[in-house]
Design a protein around this motif. Structure first.
Motif, PDB file in Angstrom:
ATOM      1  N   GLN A   1       0.874  -1.171   0.000  1.00  0.00           N
ATOM      2  CA  GLN A   1       0.000   0.000   0.000  1.00  0.00           C
ATOM      3  C   GLN A   1       0.914   1.225   0.000  1.00  0.00           C
ATOM      4  OE1 GLN A   1      -2.391  -1.213   3.638  1.00  0.00           O
ATOM      5  NE2 GLN A   1      -4.065  -0.695   2.240  1.00  0.00           N
ATOM      6  N   LEU A   2       0.866   1.999  -1.059  1.00  0.00           N
ATOM      7  CA  LEU A   2       1.760   3.147  -1.175  1.00  0.00           C
ATOM      8  C   LEU A   2       1.124   4.210  -2.063  1.00  0.00           C
ATOM      9  CD1 LEU A   2       4.836   2.062  -3.373  1.00  0.00           C
ATOM     10  CD2 LEU A   2       2.544   1.170  -3.559  1.00  0.00           C
ATOM     11  N   PRO A   3       1.691   5.421  -2.101  1.00  0.00           N
ATOM     12  CA  PRO A   3       1.070   6.501  -2.877  1.00  0.00           C
ATOM     13  C   PRO A   3       0.955   6.162  -4.362  1.00  0.00           C
ATOM     14  CG  PRO A   3       2.626   7.410  -1.314  1.00  0.00           C
ATOM     15  CD  PRO A   3       2.807   5.921  -1.269  1.00  0.00           C
ATOM     16  N   PHE A   4      -0.169   6.553  -4.940  1.00  0.00           N
ATOM     17  CA  PHE A   4      -0.434   6.298  -6.355  1.00  0.00           C
ATOM     18  C   PHE A   4       0.640   6.902  -7.253  1.00  0.00           C
ATOM     19  CE2 PHE A   4      -2.585   8.166 -10.172  1.00  0.00           C
ATOM     20  CZ  PHE A   4      -2.667   7.004 -10.897  1.00  0.00           C
ATOM     21  N   THR A   5       1.117   8.109  -6.903  1.00  0.00           N
ATOM     22  CA  THR A   5       2.110   8.756  -7.764  1.00  0.00           C
ATOM     23  C   THR A   5       3.367   7.921  -7.923  1.00  0.00           C
ATOM     24  OG1 THR A   5       2.873   9.979  -5.821  1.00  0.00           O
ATOM     25  CG2 THR A   5       1.353  11.106  -7.303  1.00  0.00           C
ATOM     26  N   GLY A   6       3.737   7.155  -6.879  1.00  0.00           N
ATOM     27  CA  GLY A   6       4.968   6.382  -6.950  1.00  0.00           C
ATOM     28  C   GLY A   6       4.903   5.193  -7.874  1.00  0.00           C
ATOM     29  N   VAL A   7       3.683   4.668  -8.121  1.00  0.00           N
ATOM     30  CA  VAL A   7       3.554   3.456  -8.939  1.00  0.00           C
ATOM     31  C   VAL A   7       2.703   3.690 -10.177  1.00  0.00           C
ATOM     32  CG1 VAL A   7       3.916   1.876  -7.006  1.00  0.00           C
ATOM     33  CG2 VAL A   7       1.612   2.711  -7.500  1.00  0.00           C
ATOM     34  N   ARG A   8       2.408   4.932 -10.476  1.00  0.00           N
ATOM     35  CA  ARG A   8       1.540   5.230 -11.623  1.00  0.00           C
ATOM     36  C   ARG A   8       2.101   4.637 -12.913  1.00  0.00           C
ATOM     37  NH1 ARG A   8       0.891  11.126 -14.014  1.00  0.00           N
ATOM     38  NH2 ARG A   8       3.025  11.058 -13.271  1.00  0.00           N
ATOM     39  N   GLU A   9       3.407   4.799 -13.128  1.00  0.00           N
ATOM     40  CA  GLU A   9       4.019   4.293 -14.360  1.00  0.00           C
ATOM     41  C   GLU A   9       3.984   2.774 -14.406  1.00  0.00           C
ATOM     42  OE1 GLU A   9       8.368   4.473 -16.621  1.00  0.00           O
ATOM     43  OE2 GLU A   9       7.848   5.974 -15.107  1.00  0.00           O
ATOM     44  N   ALA A  10       4.304   2.131 -13.284  1.00  0.00           N
ATOM     45  CA  ALA A  10       4.298   0.668 -13.256  1.00  0.00           C
ATOM     46  C   ALA A  10       2.893   0.114 -13.484  1.00  0.00           C
ATOM     47  CB  ALA A  10       4.856   0.168 -11.924  1.00  0.00           C
ATOM     48  N   LEU A  11       1.880   0.802 -12.988  1.00  0.00           N
ATOM     49  CA  LEU A  11       0.500   0.385 -13.230  1.00  0.00           C
ATOM     50  C   LEU A  11       0.134   0.543 -14.704  1.00  0.00           C
ATOM     51  CD1 LEU A  11      -1.277   1.913 -10.093  1.00  0.00           C
ATOM     52  CD2 LEU A  11      -1.100  -0.525 -10.644  1.00  0.00           C
ATOM     53  N   ALA A  12       0.532   1.657 -15.299  1.00  0.00           N
ATOM     54  CA  ALA A  12       0.215   1.896 -16.709  1.00  0.00           C
ATOM     55  C   ALA A  12       0.903   0.869 -17.607  1.00  0.00           C
ATOM     56  CB  ALA A  12       0.633   3.311 -17.096  1.00  0.00           C
ATOM     57  N   GLN A  13       2.082   0.404 -17.204  1.00  0.00           N
ATOM     58  CA  GLN A  13       2.842  -0.556 -18.006  1.00  0.00           C
ATOM     59  C   GLN A  13       2.430  -2.000 -17.739  1.00  0.00           C
ATOM     60  OE1 GLN A  13       6.833   0.433 -16.822  1.00  0.00           O
ATOM     61  NE2 GLN A  13       6.989   2.163 -18.255  1.00  0.00           N
ATOM     62  N   GLY A  14       1.573  -2.223 -16.751  1.00  0.00           N
ATOM     63  CA  GLY A  14       1.138  -3.569 -16.428  1.00  0.00           C
ATOM     64  C   GLY A  14       2.100  -4.346 -15.554  1.00  0.00           C
ATOM     65  N   ARG A  15       3.143  -3.704 -15.067  1.00  0.00           N
ATOM     66  CA  ARG A  15       4.096  -4.402 -14.196  1.00  0.00           C
ATOM     67  C   ARG A  15       3.542  -4.577 -12.789  1.00  0.00           C
ATOM     68  NH1 ARG A  15       9.208  -1.602 -13.652  1.00  0.00           N
ATOM     69  NH2 ARG A  15       8.084   0.359 -14.039  1.00  0.00           N
ATOM     70  N   LEU A  16       2.579  -3.755 -12.430  1.00  0.00           N
ATOM     71  CA  LEU A  16       1.840  -3.910 -11.184  1.00  0.00           C
ATOM     72  C   LEU A  16       0.355  -3.849 -11.491  1.00  0.00           C
ATOM     73  CD1 LEU A  16       3.802  -1.608  -8.670  1.00  0.00           C
ATOM     74  CD2 LEU A  16       3.789  -4.109  -8.713  1.00  0.00           C
ATOM     75  N   GLU A  17      -0.445  -4.500 -10.651  1.00  0.00           N
ATOM     76  CA  GLU A  17      -1.895  -4.443 -10.774  1.00  0.00           C
ATOM     77  C   GLU A  17      -2.482  -3.811  -9.521  1.00  0.00           C
ATOM     78  OE1 GLU A  17      -4.016  -7.989 -11.723  1.00  0.00           O
ATOM     79  OE2 GLU A  17      -2.500  -8.660 -13.186  1.00  0.00           O
ATOM     80  N   ARG A  18      -3.515  -3.028  -9.729  1.00  0.00           N
ATOM     81  CA  ARG A  18      -4.238  -2.458  -8.603  1.00  0.00           C
ATOM     82  C   ARG A  18      -5.276  -3.473  -8.115  1.00  0.00           C
ATOM     83  NH1 ARG A  18      -7.989   3.001  -8.837  1.00  0.00           N
ATOM     84  NH2 ARG A  18      -8.633   2.988  -6.641  1.00  0.00           N
ATOM     85  N   LEU A  19      -5.454  -3.562  -6.813  1.00  0.00           N
ATOM     86  CA  LEU A  19      -6.448  -4.463  -6.278  1.00  0.00           C
ATOM     87  C   LEU A  19      -7.273  -3.769  -5.193  1.00  0.00           C
ATOM     88  CD1 LEU A  19      -4.938  -6.745  -3.602  1.00  0.00           C
ATOM     89  CD2 LEU A  19      -3.383  -5.601  -5.158  1.00  0.00           C
ATOM     90  N   LEU A  20      -8.465  -4.261  -5.001  1.00  0.00           N
ATOM     91  CA  LEU A  20      -9.401  -3.737  -4.016  1.00  0.00           C
ATOM     92  C   LEU A  20      -9.587  -2.219  -4.135  1.00  0.00           C
ATOM     93  CD1 LEU A  20      -8.355  -5.833  -0.875  1.00  0.00           C
ATOM     94  CD2 LEU A  20     -10.284  -6.215  -2.416  1.00  0.00           C
ATOM     95  N   PRO A  21      -9.942  -1.726  -5.313  1.00  0.00           N
ATOM     96  CA  PRO A  21     -10.234  -0.291  -5.425  1.00  0.00           C
ATOM     97  C   PRO A  21     -11.404   0.079  -4.521  1.00  0.00           C
ATOM     98  CG  PRO A  21     -11.002  -1.467  -7.364  1.00  0.00           C
ATOM     99  CD  PRO A  21     -10.197  -2.447  -6.580  1.00  0.00           C
ATOM    100  N   GLY A  22     -11.300   1.206  -3.880  1.00  0.00           N
ATOM    101  CA  GLY A  22     -12.312   1.609  -2.914  1.00  0.00           C
ATOM    102  C   GLY A  22     -11.991   1.170  -1.504  1.00  0.00           C
ATOM    103  N   CYS A  23     -10.940   0.369  -1.345  1.00  0.00           N
ATOM    104  CA  CYS A  23     -10.497  -0.077  -0.014  1.00  0.00           C
ATOM    105  C   CYS A  23      -9.043   0.339   0.210  1.00  0.00           C
ATOM    106  CB  CYS A  23     -10.643  -1.591   0.140  1.00  0.00           C
ATOM    107  SG  CYS A  23     -12.349  -2.178   0.106  1.00  0.00           S
ATOM    108  N   GLU A  24      -8.748   1.582  -0.122  1.00  0.00           N
ATOM    109  CA  GLU A  24      -7.373   2.076   0.038  1.00  0.00           C
ATOM    110  C   GLU A  24      -7.142   2.634   1.440  1.00  0.00           C
ATOM    111  OE1 GLU A  24      -8.046   1.849  -4.257  1.00  0.00           O
ATOM    112  OE2 GLU A  24      -9.135   2.988  -2.723  1.00  0.00           O
ATOM    113  N   ALA A  25      -5.884   2.697   1.806  1.00  0.00           N
ATOM    114  CA  ALA A  25      -5.495   3.305   3.073  1.00  0.00           C
ATOM    115  C   ALA A  25      -5.774   4.806   3.025  1.00  0.00           C
ATOM    116  CB  ALA A  25      -4.011   3.051   3.338  1.00  0.00           C
ATOM    117  N   PRO A  26      -5.922   5.453   4.166  1.00  0.00           N
ATOM    118  CA  PRO A  26      -6.140   6.906   4.178  1.00  0.00           C
ATOM    119  C   PRO A  26      -5.002   7.627   3.469  1.00  0.00           C
ATOM    120  CG  PRO A  26      -6.514   5.978   6.362  1.00  0.00           C
ATOM    121  CD  PRO A  26      -5.922   4.879   5.520  1.00  0.00           C
ATOM    122  N   PRO A  27      -5.275   8.726   2.775  1.00  0.00           N
ATOM    123  CA  PRO A  27      -4.216   9.468   2.086  1.00  0.00           C
ATOM    124  C   PRO A  27      -3.170   9.978   3.076  1.00  0.00           C
ATOM    125  CG  PRO A  27      -6.243  10.740   2.164  1.00  0.00           C
ATOM    126  CD  PRO A  27      -6.587   9.370   2.632  1.00  0.00           C
TER     127      PRO A  27
END
Length: 312
Positions: A247-273
């Motif tokens: 669980q980490l800030p979206f900005t840090g993994v935005r590129e890896a998510l866009a490239q498919g190297r990481l997947e997002r899971l449980l949207p809507g169940c994120e830690a507090p900002p």
């Protein structure tokens, strides 16, 4: 020390540099002076004040209680002198040395790309920039300003909130192929998931999956961990390697998510900002170079976060 034996700024500047670096040779190199001269200046200062300021060993130099007291006063005096030296310069000019500590990711993504324009506008400024995820002691380490991500509990510092970093839950596709893709936090335990644990000091042993429920209330679910790290680069690298969920800030993994190297899971169940806060000492006088840099840093960070489209 001048001929009358009174304190002078040059002697205090030498002492402060030795105290900050805890090393005579490094201080001498930074000041452009022979080591013997630096040692002589500190010795004369101690003789003038009638107290030992530094404890010297073959390995390092440390402050005595009197040295710690002088260090705080000397820094304030040198800052005041630097401001006086620029009192009649043009409004935009800055001079002197500035020490700032930034989290690694924000430094790389938001600050360093914009920094050359700031330095070009202030050619008389020297910037010492440390990039670390550890908690820095502004007073003990002589840092002018610190940018922190996460809660701030030190009430002795002046805090300037700059925004928040939304969080996401991510894992590598290979890890999720092995363990399953949970559809609720409860399935994290049912499917046998593990977290990558983050602890700056490794003192915290419990790994917890955190999220806000539909009512906005914080929820916590302890989960096992196999790997613990103490900086954000290693945190992401462990996720990419398939070591577990992070669980980490979206900005840090935005590129890896866009490239498919990481997947997002449980949207809507994120830690507090995570709050972003700019901190400075609560001392009476803040040099103009510190005030101007902090204003610029706030603007640079605001632009970078807006460009990053923080809503994941």
């Amino acid at each position: 020390m001048n001929k009358e034996g009174d304190l002078d700024l040059a002697s205090l500047r030498v002492f402060v540099r030795v105290a900050e670096l805890a090393h005579f040779s490094r201080a001498a190199e930074g000041l452009g002076l022979p080591k013997a001269r630096v040692s002589q200046v500190v010795g004369e200062l101690e003789a003038r004040l009638g107290t030992r300021l530094l404890q010297r060993t073959t390995r390092r130099v440390s402050l005595t209680p009197d040295g710690s007291l002088l260090l705080e006063r000397a820094r304030a005096l040198l800052d005041e002198a630097a401001d006086i030296g620029t009192l009649f310069q043009q409004e935009g000019e800055l001079g002197g040395r500035l020490r700032v500590d930034l989290p690694v990711r924000l430094a790389l993504q938001a600050v360093l790309p914009a920094l050359p324009a700031f330095l070009d506008a202030h050619p008389g400024l020297q910037l010492e920039l440390s990039c670390t995820d550890r908690r820095v002691d502004l007073i003990e380490e002589g840092v002018d300003a610190v940018l922190r991500v996460g809660p701030v509990h030190d009430t002795s510092l002046v805090a300037r909130p700059l925004g928040q970093l939304p969080m996401v839950n991510v894992a590598s596709p290979a890890y999720l192929d092995r363990h399953g893709r949970p559809r609720s936090p409860e399935e994290l335990q049912q499917q046998g998931h593990v977290l990558v644990h983050y602890s700056q000091t490794f003192a915290e042993r419990e790994a917890v999956f955190e999220w806000l429920d539909a009512a906005g209330a914080p929820r916590r679910l302890p989960l096992p961990w196999r790997v613990s790290v103490n900086n954000t680069d290693a945190f992401e690298a462990a996720a990419l390697a398939g070591a577990g969920i992070v669980q980490l800030p979206f900005t840090g993994v935005r590129e890896a998510l866009a490239q498919g190297r990481l997947e997002r899971l449980l949207p809507g169940c994120e830690a507090p900002p995570l709050p972003i806060t700019l901190l400075r000492s609560a001392r009476r006088h803040t040099p103009r170079r510190v005030r101007v840099f902090m204003d610029w840093l706030a603007q640079a960070l605001d632009r970078a976060l807006a460009d990053a489209r923080l809503t994941p």
